[in-house]
Design a protein around this motif. Structure first.
Motif, PDB file in Angstrom:
ATOM      1  N   LYS A  39      -7.464  15.726  12.900  1.00 15.38           N
ATOM      2  CA  LYS A  39      -7.162  14.496  13.239  1.00 15.38           C
ATOM      3  C   LYS A  39      -6.441  13.568  12.031  1.00 15.38           C
ATOM      4  O   LYS A  39      -7.463  13.507  11.242  1.00 15.38           O
ATOM      5  CB  LYS A  39      -8.221  13.707  13.925  1.00 15.38           C
ATOM      6  N   THR A  40      -5.324  13.130  12.170  1.00 12.21           N
ATOM      7  CA  THR A  40      -4.847  12.335  11.026  1.00 12.21           C
ATOM      8  C   THR A  40      -4.147  11.135  11.461  1.00 12.21           C
ATOM      9  O   THR A  40      -3.882  10.892  12.674  1.00 12.21           O
ATOM     10  CB  THR A  40      -3.942  13.330  10.204  1.00 12.21           C
ATOM     11  N   LEU A  41      -4.004  10.135  10.620  1.00 13.99           N
ATOM     12  CA  LEU A  41      -3.309   8.846  10.803  1.00 13.99           C
ATOM     13  C   LEU A  41      -2.629   8.626   9.496  1.00 13.99           C
ATOM     14  O   LEU A  41      -3.267   8.615   8.395  1.00 13.99           O
ATOM     15  CB  LEU A  41      -4.383   7.862  11.213  1.00 13.99           C
ATOM     16  N   ALA A  42      -1.252   8.398   9.618  1.00 13.40           N
ATOM     17  CA  ALA A  42      -0.550   8.363   8.379  1.00 13.40           C
ATOM     18  C   ALA A  42      -0.213   6.560   8.360  1.00 13.40           C
ATOM     19  O   ALA A  42       0.306   6.185   9.437  1.00 13.40           O
ATOM     20  CB  ALA A  42       0.715   8.983   8.286  1.00 13.40           C
ATOM     21  N   ILE A  43      -0.499   5.988   7.165  1.00 17.27           N
ATOM     22  CA  ILE A  43      -0.135   4.559   7.069  1.00 17.27           C
ATOM     23  C   ILE A  43       0.752   4.220   5.809  1.00 17.27           C
ATOM     24  O   ILE A  43       0.059   4.823   4.695  1.00 17.27           O
ATOM     25  CB  ILE A  43      -1.324   3.815   7.151  1.00 17.27           C
ATOM     26  N   ARG A  44       1.795   3.436   5.851  1.00 15.81           N
ATOM     27  CA  ARG A  44       2.466   3.011   4.783  1.00 15.81           C
ATOM     28  C   ARG A  44       1.671   2.068   4.285  1.00 15.81           C
ATOM     29  O   ARG A  44       1.416   0.991   4.949  1.00 15.81           O
ATOM     30  CB  ARG A  44       3.862   2.712   4.997  1.00 15.81           C
ATOM     31  N   CYS A  45       1.060   1.883   2.924  1.00 14.14           N
ATOM     32  CA  CYS A  45       0.513   0.898   2.391  1.00 14.14           C
ATOM     33  C   CYS A  45       0.714   0.926   0.776  1.00 14.14           C
ATOM     34  O   CYS A  45       0.478   1.826   0.274  1.00 14.14           O
ATOM     35  CB  CYS A  45      -1.070   1.260   2.650  1.00 14.14           C
ATOM     36  N   ASP A  46       0.684  -0.397   0.522  1.00 10.26           N
ATOM     37  CA  ASP A  46       0.757  -0.556  -1.116  1.00 10.26           C
ATOM     38  C   ASP A  46      -0.654  -1.039  -1.374  1.00 10.26           C
ATOM     39  O   ASP A  46      -0.702  -2.281  -0.839  1.00 10.26           O
ATOM     40  CB  ASP A  46       1.992  -1.712  -1.189  1.00 10.26           C
TER      41      ASP A  46
END
Length: 80
Positions: A39-46
Motif C-alpha cells: 500500500k503506497t501513496l506518492a505525493i509531490r512535495c517540496d
C-alpha cells in the motif's frame, strides 16, 4: 536511502507515503512498491515549503486514517 527505507517498511507490512519534489520519480517508486502488493501513496512535495509539508501530512491521514511514524530523509541546500 529513502526508497530503501520505504521498501523495508512496506515489506514489514506498513502502508508508506513517498514524497519528493520530482513527481515522475516519486510516482515511479510508489508504482514499483504497489506492483509488489504494498500500500503506497506518492505525493509531490517540496519540503522547503511548510504548507506543502502540512498538506502532505493531511493527505496521508485522509488516505490511511492516521500517521504512525515518519522517516524524514530530505536535505535542503542553502548558500551561506
Amino acid at each position: 536511502m529513502g526508497l530503501a527505507t520505504a521498501r523495508a517498511f512496506a515489506e514489514s507490512g506498513a502502508s508508506v507515503v513517498l514524497a519528493d519534489w520530482n513527481e515522475k520519480t516519486v510516482h515511479s517508486a510508489a508504482e514499483e512498491l504497489a506492483a509488489k502488493g504494498h500500500k503506497t501513496l506518492a505525493i509531490r512535495c517540496d519540503v522547503a515549503d511548510d504548507a506543502r509539508v502540512e498538506a502532505m501530512v493531511q493527505q496521508t491521514v485522509a488516505t490511511f486514517g492516521q500517521l504512525d511514524a515518519a522517516y524524514n530523509n530530505a536535505g535542503i541546500q542553502m548558500s551561506l
